[in-house]
Motif scaffolding. Sequence first.
Motif, PDB file in Angstrom:
ATOM      1  N   UNK A   1      40.859  37.353  42.596  1.00 37.16           N
ATOM      2  CA  UNK A   1      41.688  37.259  43.597  1.00 37.16           C
ATOM      3  C   UNK A   1      42.925  38.255  43.510  1.00 37.16           C
ATOM      4  N   UNK A   2      43.117  38.518  42.110  1.00 39.44           N
ATOM      5  CA  UNK A   2      44.190  39.723  41.966  1.00 39.44           C
ATOM      6  C   UNK A   2      43.837  40.948  42.573  1.00 39.44           C
ATOM      7  N   UNK A   3      42.297  41.152  42.480  1.00 39.02           N
ATOM      8  CA  UNK A   3      41.983  42.481  43.034  1.00 39.02           C
ATOM      9  C   UNK A   3      41.885  42.539  44.565  1.00 39.02           C
ATOM     10  N   UNK A   4      41.330  41.050  45.107  1.00 33.94           N
ATOM     11  CA  UNK A   4      41.452  41.085  46.491  1.00 33.94           C
ATOM     12  C   UNK A   4      43.113  41.198  47.010  1.00 33.94           C
ATOM     13  N   UNK A   5      44.154  40.746  46.532  1.00 29.28           N
ATOM     14  CA  UNK A   5      45.340  40.757  46.789  1.00 29.28           C
ATOM     15  C   UNK A   5      45.874  42.180  46.724  1.00 29.28           C
ATOM     16  N   UNK A   6      45.428  43.073  45.845  1.00 29.06           N
ATOM     17  CA  UNK A   6      45.690  44.386  45.625  1.00 29.06           C
ATOM     18  C   UNK A   6      44.687  45.173  46.637  1.00 29.06           C
ATOM     19  N   UNK A   7      43.818  44.882  47.212  1.00 29.78           N
ATOM     20  CA  UNK A   7      43.068  45.562  48.240  1.00 29.78           C
ATOM     21  C   UNK A   7      41.951  46.468  47.449  1.00 29.78           C
ATOM     22  N   UNK A   8      41.741  45.934  46.248  1.00 29.15           N
ATOM     23  CA  UNK A   8      40.696  46.852  45.423  1.00 29.15           C
ATOM     24  C   UNK A   8      39.409  46.394  45.797  1.00 29.15           C
ATOM     25  N   UNK A   9      39.329  45.172  46.026  1.00 28.00           N
ATOM     26  CA  UNK A   9      37.808  44.703  46.597  1.00 28.00           C
ATOM     27  C   UNK A   9      38.001  43.652  47.770  1.00 28.00           C
ATOM     28  N   UNK A  10      36.905  43.255  48.469  1.00 27.58           N
ATOM     29  CA  UNK A  10      37.145  42.643  49.639  1.00 27.58           C
ATOM     30  C   UNK A  10      36.053  41.483  49.607  1.00 27.58           C
TER      31      UNK A  10
END
Length: 281
Positions: A97-106
């Motif tokens: 979820x952190x990576x999603x929030x950062x736009x790194x993964x979808x």
Amino acid sequence: MDSLGEDLVLLSVRPDKGTVATAERISFGLMGSELVRLAATGRIDIQRGRILVLSQVPTGDAELDAALGSLIRARRPARPTQWVGRPRRGILEAYLNRLVAAGAIRPERRVFGTRYFIADPARAAHARARLDAIALSTGMVDIAQAAFAGLAHAIALDYLLYRGRAGRPVRKRLTEMAQGQWTATAVTQAAANAASSAMQATGAASHAATQAATHAATHAATHAASAAAAQAAMQAATHAATQAATHAATQAATHAATHAAVHAAHHQAAMHHQGGAGGHL
């Protein structure tokens, strides 16, 4: 160091399938990354084989504070192998979820669960380049590099990224880093440098105190020596945490993988037995 856990997850995502290749082991790596980061921020130390909380001041990082809170609430100081080997519920999802929030993964919702695909190729490439630089290096590495390399090895990320016979020397070096073979001298040197800086700062400030007889110079000397000593202590604590975290994550991940393999073998044998019995009916 701050992105250690996220980088481990990001590099574990299969770009083509959207799955986490290290799913069986990644939780142990994430716990290990938090142990190292807590030491690097001066919150914990490893003493006599146990995790000692030095400061209960929150870090401002949700996951790191959750880790710190669990250590504070423990009845007695935990052993790294016990703490790392018991990941808190939902730790992988939290980092995804952190990576999603950062736009790194979808994320992509599917019938059999959520898949995650790389949304920021530049960030993924940067994480891979940093690990490559460590894995392909020669000589000593610093503590942050040792933590990244050691935990990557612990969760078998090295076998995913450096495959086959060509990757064997790289995997060997990462294994050695996980065992602390390339950091001891670096830590000793860092401590020596800190001590040298402290002596130089103290000498300069004391000379100024003699010349000007000012309280400020004496205070500066004391402050410089204390700061250097604190830095050396934090370096030592982070090194100890890195070694403890890597060892604990490797041990826990290996145990989990072995257990999964045995379970799979038993399941396969049971299915074969049922098929054979059915054929005789």
